[in-house]
Design a protein around this motif. Sequence first.
Motif, mmCIF file in Angstrom:
data_model
loop_
_atom_site.group_PDB
_atom_site.id
_atom_site.type_symbol
_atom_site.label_atom_id
_atom_site.label_comp_id
_atom_site.label_asym_id
_atom_site.label_seq_id
_atom_site.Cartn_x
_atom_site.Cartn_y
_atom_site.Cartn_z
ATOM 1 N N TYR A 118 6.165 10.531 25.467
ATOM 2 C CA TYR A 118 4.176 10.166 24.890
ATOM 3 C C TYR A 118 4.744 8.364 24.642
ATOM 4 O O TYR A 118 4.050 7.620 24.146
ATOM 5 C CB TYR A 118 4.230 10.902 23.400
ATOM 6 N N SER A 119 6.034 7.846 23.915
ATOM 7 C CA SER A 119 5.890 6.971 23.234
ATOM 8 C C SER A 119 6.467 6.426 24.273
ATOM 9 O O SER A 119 5.760 4.670 23.897
ATOM 10 C CB SER A 119 7.587 7.182 22.144
ATOM 11 N N ASP A 120 6.563 5.905 25.126
ATOM 12 C CA ASP A 120 7.309 5.414 26.837
ATOM 13 C C ASP A 120 5.822 4.751 27.347
ATOM 14 O O ASP A 120 5.963 3.359 27.511
ATOM 15 C CB ASP A 120 8.269 5.580 27.475
ATOM 16 N N THR A 121 4.856 6.148 27.025
ATOM 17 C CA THR A 121 3.723 5.917 27.626
ATOM 18 C C THR A 121 2.557 5.095 26.690
ATOM 19 O O THR A 121 1.352 4.352 27.941
ATOM 20 C CB THR A 121 2.958 6.840 28.815
ATOM 21 N N GLY A 122 2.747 4.543 25.737
ATOM 22 C CA GLY A 122 2.137 4.144 24.755
ATOM 23 C C GLY A 122 0.791 4.768 24.281
ATOM 24 O O GLY A 122 0.367 4.774 23.436
ATOM 25 N N LEU A 123 0.579 6.560 24.785
ATOM 26 C CA LEU A 123 0.080 7.080 23.821
ATOM 27 C C LEU A 123 0.515 7.328 22.365
ATOM 28 O O LEU A 123 -0.572 7.476 21.092
ATOM 29 C CB LEU A 123 -0.008 8.183 24.031
ATOM 30 N N VAL A 124 1.795 7.271 21.935
ATOM 31 C CA VAL A 124 2.064 7.607 20.216
ATOM 32 C C VAL A 124 3.327 6.875 20.301
ATOM 33 O O VAL A 124 4.367 7.233 20.506
ATOM 34 C CB VAL A 124 2.168 9.150 20.256
ATOM 35 N N PRO A 125 3.087 5.078 20.330
ATOM 36 C CA PRO A 125 3.957 4.157 19.555
ATOM 37 C C PRO A 125 4.689 4.086 19.007
ATOM 38 O O PRO A 125 3.893 4.385 17.894
ATOM 39 C CB PRO A 125 3.424 2.569 20.404
ATOM 40 N N SER A 126 5.795 4.216 18.480
ATOM 41 C CA SER A 126 6.760 4.302 18.062
ATOM 42 C C SER A 126 6.769 3.084 16.059
ATOM 43 O O SER A 126 5.945 2.221 17.198
ATOM 44 C CB SER A 126 8.492 3.979 17.263
ATOM 45 N N THR A 127 6.532 3.762 15.438
ATOM 46 C CA THR A 127 5.855 2.701 14.068
ATOM 47 C C THR A 127 6.622 1.468 14.140
ATOM 48 O O THR A 127 6.906 0.364 14.064
ATOM 49 C CB THR A 127 5.717 3.323 12.420
ATOM 50 N N ASP A 128 8.625 1.763 14.444
ATOM 51 C CA ASP A 128 9.292 0.847 14.225
ATOM 52 C C ASP A 128 10.574 1.733 14.613
ATOM 53 O O ASP A 128 10.649 2.225 14.944
ATOM 54 C CB ASP A 128 9.874 -0.176 13.448
ATOM 55 N N ARG A 129 11.589 0.588 14.973
ATOM 56 C CA ARG A 129 12.920 1.183 15.473
ATOM 57 C C ARG A 129 14.272 0.875 14.064
ATOM 58 O O ARG A 129 13.887 -0.396 14.003
ATOM 59 C CB ARG A 129 13.464 0.660 17.015
ATOM 60 N N THR A 130 15.351 1.473 13.925
ATOM 61 C CA THR A 130 15.876 1.319 12.957
ATOM 62 C C THR A 130 16.668 0.274 14.039
ATOM 63 O O THR A 130 17.437 -0.178 15.547
ATOM 64 C CB THR A 130 16.964 2.506 12.823
ATOM 65 N N ALA A 131 17.792 -0.467 13.127
ATOM 66 C CA ALA A 131 18.821 -1.171 13.609
ATOM 67 C C ALA A 131 19.688 -1.017 15.014
ATOM 68 O O ALA A 131 20.109 -2.099 15.294
ATOM 69 C CB ALA A 131 20.044 -1.915 12.505
ATOM 70 N N ALA A 132 20.018 0.637 14.626
ATOM 71 C CA ALA A 132 20.501 0.783 15.731
ATOM 72 C C ALA A 132 19.812 1.266 16.901
ATOM 73 O O ALA A 132 20.141 1.898 18.018
ATOM 74 C CB ALA A 132 20.991 2.401 15.388
ATOM 75 N N GLY A 133 18.219 0.734 17.242
ATOM 76 C CA GLY A 133 17.202 1.443 18.142
ATOM 77 C C GLY A 133 16.206 3.045 17.802
ATOM 78 O O GLY A 133 16.267 3.077 18.672
ATOM 79 N N TYR A 134 16.694 3.740 16.789
ATOM 80 C CA TYR A 134 16.573 4.952 17.261
ATOM 81 C C TYR A 134 14.930 4.947 16.540
ATOM 82 O O TYR A 134 14.742 3.435 15.815
ATOM 83 C CB TYR A 134 16.690 5.467 15.796
ATOM 84 N N ARG A 135 14.002 4.986 17.333
ATOM 85 C CA ARG A 135 12.366 5.126 17.263
ATOM 86 C C ARG A 135 12.123 5.824 15.991
ATOM 87 O O ARG A 135 13.225 6.506 15.382
ATOM 88 C CB ARG A 135 11.585 6.194 18.277
ATOM 89 N N ARG A 136 11.164 5.228 15.249
ATOM 90 C CA ARG A 136 11.054 5.654 13.397
ATOM 91 C C ARG A 136 9.290 5.809 13.856
ATOM 92 O O ARG A 136 8.614 5.496 13.688
ATOM 93 C CB ARG A 136 11.323 5.299 12.952
ATOM 94 N N TYR A 137 8.680 7.148 12.925
ATOM 95 C CA TYR A 137 6.903 6.957 13.049
ATOM 96 C C TYR A 137 6.443 7.682 11.680
ATOM 97 O O TYR A 137 6.934 8.600 11.366
ATOM 98 C CB TYR A 137 6.621 8.505 13.881
ATOM 99 N N ASP A 138 5.030 6.725 11.689
ATOM 100 C CA ASP A 138 4.792 6.821 9.787
ATOM 101 C C ASP A 138 3.377 7.881 9.872
ATOM 102 O O ASP A 138 3.525 8.336 11.006
ATOM 103 C CB ASP A 138 3.865 5.787 9.306
ATOM 104 N N ALA A 139 2.531 8.425 9.236
ATOM 105 C CA ALA A 139 1.860 9.218 8.956
ATOM 106 C C ALA A 139 0.737 9.285 10.450
ATOM 107 O O ALA A 139 0.548 10.135 10.576
ATOM 108 C CB ALA A 139 1.398 9.241 7.417
ATOM 109 N N GLU A 140 0.265 7.754 9.792
ATOM 110 C CA GLU A 140 -0.936 7.765 11.390
ATOM 111 C C GLU A 140 -0.394 7.928 12.336
ATOM 112 O O GLU A 140 -1.722 8.685 13.821
ATOM 113 C CB GLU A 140 -1.044 6.207 11.446
ATOM 114 N N ALA A 141 0.744 7.801 13.574
ATOM 115 C CA ALA A 141 1.667 7.874 14.485
ATOM 116 C C ALA A 141 1.815 10.030 14.606
ATOM 117 O O ALA A 141 1.376 10.290 15.610
ATOM 118 C CB ALA A 141 2.780 7.871 14.595
ATOM 119 N N LEU A 142 2.261 9.996 13.143
ATOM 120 C CA LEU A 142 1.863 11.529 13.000
ATOM 121 C C LEU A 142 0.820 12.164 13.468
ATOM 122 O O LEU A 142 0.132 13.117 14.379
ATOM 123 C CB LEU A 142 2.922 12.461 12.031
#
Length: 310
Positions: free
Chosen positions: A26-50
């Motif tokens: 869902y993130s890759d297709t743009g339906l639920v994009p991640s809020t940001d990524r960590t320095a190591a590239g891990y996706r993170r999501y905020d309350a709006e994304a949830l």
Amino acid sequence: MDDDGLLTIGALARRTGLTVKTIRYYSDTGLVPSTDRTAAGYRRYDAEALARLELVCTLRELGLGLDAVRRVLEREESLAEVARAHADALDLQIRTLRRRRAVLRTVAARGTDPEETALMHRLLRLSAEERRQLIEEFLDDTFGTADANPELVALLRSTVPDLPEDPSTDQVTAWVELAELTRDRDFRAAVRRMAAYQAEQRAKGDTTGLHHELTERVRESVAAALAAGTAPDTPAAAAVVADLTARYAEVFDRPDDAALRGWILRRLDVAADPRAEHYWRLLARINGWPAPPELAPVFAWFTAALRAAR
């Protein structure tokens, strides 16, 4: 959840019950994009994304495709518009599934062969308009060119098979029988003879209509004679015949004589095909109407009694 209130993809998966793979898709297709990524590239999501992901889950559980979900999320269409269109599509699917279930139940109950099963499936897929057209074609072929009784023709054209959305096995069976009956060449020929006879009588001035009351009078009188065990060649039967011929003479404004009795006999002979009565009984079964009274034994007795009285 991280100190800044953001969720990792794993935490998001635990919150929603989805797999990490699905959320990543869902993130890759743009339906639920991640809020940001960590320095190591891990996706993170905020309350709006949830909240967005939970809406996606709800819409998917309701059966909406990804394109429809995207249009709702991007405000290209309102949720109400998408829901209305999807509900309409589901209505069609439900009707289709009900008809398929009816065919399968009928096959299970009757043990039909593959050819009849295919016919049932094909006939049940017809729309109400297509069923009406099937009857219209039958009537055009049998009554179309004859100046037959207009009240009867109007009744036939207004009385069409009206299958419910979830038909019973009996209704499915009756619909298949009716469709086969209307395509039967011998039956069509018999109906054309009835139409030709009516046209002949109209040419001689008979515009008296459908005669429901007269038919009911015959049915009641003969039914009573049958219940009493009265044989057609007895004086008691002759009395019933005399009463009925007097009624015919009144309705058709003719003398109550031997010619009238011969005319009634011909009229009964023309209408004697039991398939005509079967046509109406099948329509009643399909449409859930009360079964019409059985007239074949009534007219058979009346015919025999008329012949004996002559």
